[in-house]
Design a protein around this motif. Structure first.
Motif, PDB file in Angstrom:
ATOM      1  N   MET A 190       9.238  -3.457  -6.036  1.00  0.00           N
ATOM      2  CA  MET A 190       8.427  -2.534  -7.282  1.00  0.00           C
ATOM      3  C   MET A 190       8.281  -1.481  -7.391  1.00  0.00           C
ATOM      4  SD  MET A 190       9.363  -5.240  -8.935  1.00  0.00           S
ATOM      5  CE  MET A 190       8.874  -5.203 -10.668  1.00  0.00           C
ATOM      6  N   CYS A 191       8.104  -0.734  -6.310  1.00  0.00           N
ATOM      7  CA  CYS A 191       7.670   0.864  -6.121  1.00  0.00           C
ATOM      8  C   CYS A 191       8.496   1.620  -5.882  1.00  0.00           C
ATOM      9  CB  CYS A 191       6.210   1.240  -6.128  1.00  0.00           C
ATOM     10  SG  CYS A 191       6.139   2.379  -5.528  1.00  0.00           S
ATOM     11  N   SER A 192       8.799   1.607  -4.523  1.00  0.00           N
ATOM     12  CA  SER A 192       9.889   2.878  -3.727  1.00  0.00           C
ATOM     13  C   SER A 192      11.362   2.379  -3.939  1.00  0.00           C
ATOM     14  CB  SER A 192       9.449   2.110  -1.912  1.00  0.00           C
ATOM     15  OG  SER A 192       9.365   1.021  -2.128  1.00  0.00           O
ATOM     16  N   VAL A 207       5.976   2.441   8.340  1.00  0.00           N
ATOM     17  CA  VAL A 207       6.927   2.060   6.948  1.00  0.00           C
ATOM     18  C   VAL A 207       6.169   2.086   5.306  1.00  0.00           C
ATOM     19  CG1 VAL A 207       8.980   2.170   6.299  1.00  0.00           C
ATOM     20  CG2 VAL A 207       9.082   2.882   8.355  1.00  0.00           C
ATOM     21  N   ARG A 208       6.249   1.009   5.331  1.00  0.00           N
ATOM     22  CA  ARG A 208       5.315   0.351   4.693  1.00  0.00           C
ATOM     23  C   ARG A 208       3.900  -0.833   4.588  1.00  0.00           C
ATOM     24  NH1 ARG A 208       5.136   3.867   0.351  1.00  0.00           N
ATOM     25  NH2 ARG A 208       5.319   2.705  -1.787  1.00  0.00           N
ATOM     26  N   VAL A 209       2.855  -0.540   4.509  1.00  0.00           N
ATOM     27  CA  VAL A 209       1.984  -2.205   4.909  1.00  0.00           C
ATOM     28  C   VAL A 209       1.752  -2.878   3.658  1.00  0.00           C
ATOM     29  CG1 VAL A 209      -0.292  -2.116   6.214  1.00  0.00           C
ATOM     30  CG2 VAL A 209       0.953  -0.668   6.553  1.00  0.00           C
ATOM     31  N   GLY A 240      -3.486  -1.029  -6.651  1.00  0.00           N
ATOM     32  CA  GLY A 240      -2.396  -1.538  -6.459  1.00  0.00           C
ATOM     33  C   GLY A 240      -1.791  -2.020  -7.544  1.00  0.00           C
ATOM     34  N   HIS A 241      -0.001  -1.375  -6.827  1.00  0.00           N
ATOM     35  CA  HIS A 241       0.853  -1.257  -8.623  1.00  0.00           C
ATOM     36  C   HIS A 241       2.655  -1.951  -7.823  1.00  0.00           C
ATOM     37  CE1 HIS A 241       0.869   2.428  -6.415  1.00  0.00           C
ATOM     38  NE2 HIS A 241       2.183   2.539  -5.686  1.00  0.00           N
ATOM     39  N   GLU A 242       2.593  -2.381  -6.448  1.00  0.00           N
ATOM     40  CA  GLU A 242       3.346  -2.643  -6.154  1.00  0.00           C
ATOM     41  C   GLU A 242       3.123  -4.491  -6.077  1.00  0.00           C
ATOM     42  OE1 GLU A 242       4.791  -1.096  -2.270  1.00  0.00           O
ATOM     43  OE2 GLU A 242       4.936   0.972  -3.213  1.00  0.00           O
ATOM     44  N   VAL A 243       3.510  -5.233  -6.564  1.00  0.00           N
ATOM     45  CA  VAL A 243       2.906  -6.516  -6.166  1.00  0.00           C
ATOM     46  C   VAL A 243       3.936  -7.973  -6.387  1.00  0.00           C
ATOM     47  CG1 VAL A 243       1.061  -7.772  -7.786  1.00  0.00           C
ATOM     48  CG2 VAL A 243       0.389  -5.345  -7.373  1.00  0.00           C
ATOM     49  N   ILE A 272       0.564  -0.919  -0.097  1.00  0.00           N
ATOM     50  CA  ILE A 272      -0.109   0.204  -0.204  1.00  0.00           C
ATOM     51  C   ILE A 272       0.620   1.301  -0.283  1.00  0.00           C
ATOM     52  CG2 ILE A 272      -1.861   1.645   0.954  1.00  0.00           C
ATOM     53  CD1 ILE A 272      -2.822  -1.656   2.538  1.00  0.00           C
ATOM     54  N   CYS A 273       1.013   1.876  -0.860  1.00  0.00           N
ATOM     55  CA  CYS A 273       2.303   3.502  -1.374  1.00  0.00           C
ATOM     56  C   CYS A 273       0.872   4.357  -0.499  1.00  0.00           C
ATOM     57  CB  CYS A 273       2.231   3.134  -2.686  1.00  0.00           C
ATOM     58  SG  CYS A 273       3.282   4.148  -3.721  1.00  0.00           S
ATOM     59  N   HIS A 274       2.287   5.006  -1.012  1.00  0.00           N
ATOM     60  CA  HIS A 274       1.518   6.722  -0.405  1.00  0.00           C
ATOM     61  C   HIS A 274       0.428   7.356  -1.633  1.00  0.00           C
ATOM     62  CE1 HIS A 274       2.049  10.559   2.114  1.00  0.00           C
ATOM     63  NE2 HIS A 274       0.903  10.690   1.146  1.00  0.00           N
TER      64      HIS A 274
HETATM   65 ZN    ZN Z   1       4.098   2.863  -5.321  1.00  0.00          ZN
END
Ligand code: ZN
Ligand code: ZN
Length: 342
Positions: free
Chosen positions: A145-147, A336-338, A59-62, A37-39
């Motif tokens: 894949m994102c952060s 930080v990241r969930v 959802g783009h971090e998969v 779950i991204c900002h």
């Molecule tokens: Zn992201």
């Protein structure tokens, strides 16, 4: 299958029952094992950044396991562990040809312009799927894949060289990677600016010199700690005009500011003093490149990039729980990241 979707901007996400996606001849169907779950997802839900066609699964971090590989897919098969590059691109327009595929004329980001990973399954062209080695947990594969990849792209764009000094503004999902990647690139000193003591402590453990912007002006602190010079590279990952200004004013002569934080608000600086007199540069960072992903996967496998501290919480594929995480991202909470673990 279950999917958590944006139905209307400004409203909470909703759990919907939708068909399992169709698998084209060159596609893979992936059973989602983890979705970050991204900002950005908070921006999408709020309507600050466009998402269509609605309703759409965010959802783009998969990361997950291939359930079905289309008949034209030869390098991947059912059962393979994979993480997904979030830009689905054409591969042959002028941008794709030059290796700038984030600007692909027909490019579509998953979780923004086509269904993403807040679901039990996702279908995606096989060339967007990268094999995830068994040493790397799905959760880490997802956030990679994102952060992490955006942080790597920011440092590439800023042309960070070994021996240079770096200031990272914002120790969230991106910042934790940015600190480690800057050190892996050979930065002589990394300063990490935030206002959350827990995030600053994490940055310290990862090798950065923490600067609490709630206690002292980070520009003054960075100038003091660098003997008045400032830093060669600053990376802004928060998306606030104030921190963009601070990051820019922290630069040394010929310093480069890479901005990946998102805002529509202008930020101000004094052109003579901050830009001209220093030959400083401001560089925009948009997404990242597929070709940057194998290096990241390798660095995580080798332990040069440790993402084990980044994931602070896990939630189920549940609309209420996900909406609560997005609420806390809106207020820059402590997580930080969930990661969603369906
Ligand atoms: Zn992201
Ligand atoms: Zn293209």
């Amino acid at each position: 299958m279950k999917a958590v979707r944006l139905v209307q901007p400004g409203q909470p996400l909703e759990l919907q029952e939708v068909p399992v996606p169709v698998v084209g001849p060159g596609d893979v169907l992936v059973r989602v094992k983890a979705a970050g779950i991204c900002h950005s997802d908070a921006h999408y839900r709020a309507g600050r950044s466009p998402v269509y066609p609605l309703p759409l699964t965010l959802g783009h971090e998969v990361a997950g396991v291939i359930e079905v590989a289309g008949p034209e897919v030869d390098h991947l098969k059912a059962g393979d562990r994979v993480c997904l590059h979030y830009m689905v691109t054409c591969g042959h327009c002028e941008y794709c040809q030059k290796g700038n595929e984030q600007f692909c004329r027909t490019g579509k980001m998953i979780g923004k312009y086509r269904d993403g990973g807040y679901a039990e399954y996702i279908s995606i062209p096989a060339r967007s799927a990268f094999v995830l080695p068994p040493e790397i947990p799905f959760e880490q594969g997802a956030i990679l894949m994102c952060s992490s990849s955006t942080s790597l792209h920011a440092l590439h764009k800023a042309r960070l060289k070994p021996g240079e000094t770096v200031a990272i503004f914002g120790v969230g999902g991106l910042g934790v990677s940015a600190v480690q990647l800057a050190l892996a690139f050979g930065a002589s000193q990394v300063y990490a600016v935030d206002i959350q003591p827990a995030k600053l402590e994490l940055a310290r453990q990862l090798g950065a010199r923490p600067i609490n912007a709630a206690e002292a002006d980070p520009v003054d602190e960075i100038r003091r700690l660098t003997g008045g010079k400032g830093v060669d590279v600053a990376v802004e990952l928060i998306g606030l005009p104030l921190t963009m200004r601070q990051a820019f004013k922290s630069l040394a002569i010929q310093g480069r500011l890479a901005i990946a934080g998102i805002t529509e608000q202008p930020f101000t600086f004094e052109p003579y003093q901050d830009l001209i007199n220093r030959e400083a540069e401001i560089i925009g960072v948009s997404d990242h490149l597929a070709q940057e992903i194998p290096l990241l996967i390798e660095w995580v496998r080798e332990g040069r990039l440790d993402l084990s501290h980044v994931i602070t919480r896990r939630v189920l594929l549940d609309a209420k729980a996900i909406n609560r995480v997005l609420d806390s991202l809106e207020t820059f909470g402590e997580d930080v990241r969930v990661v969603i673990v369906p």
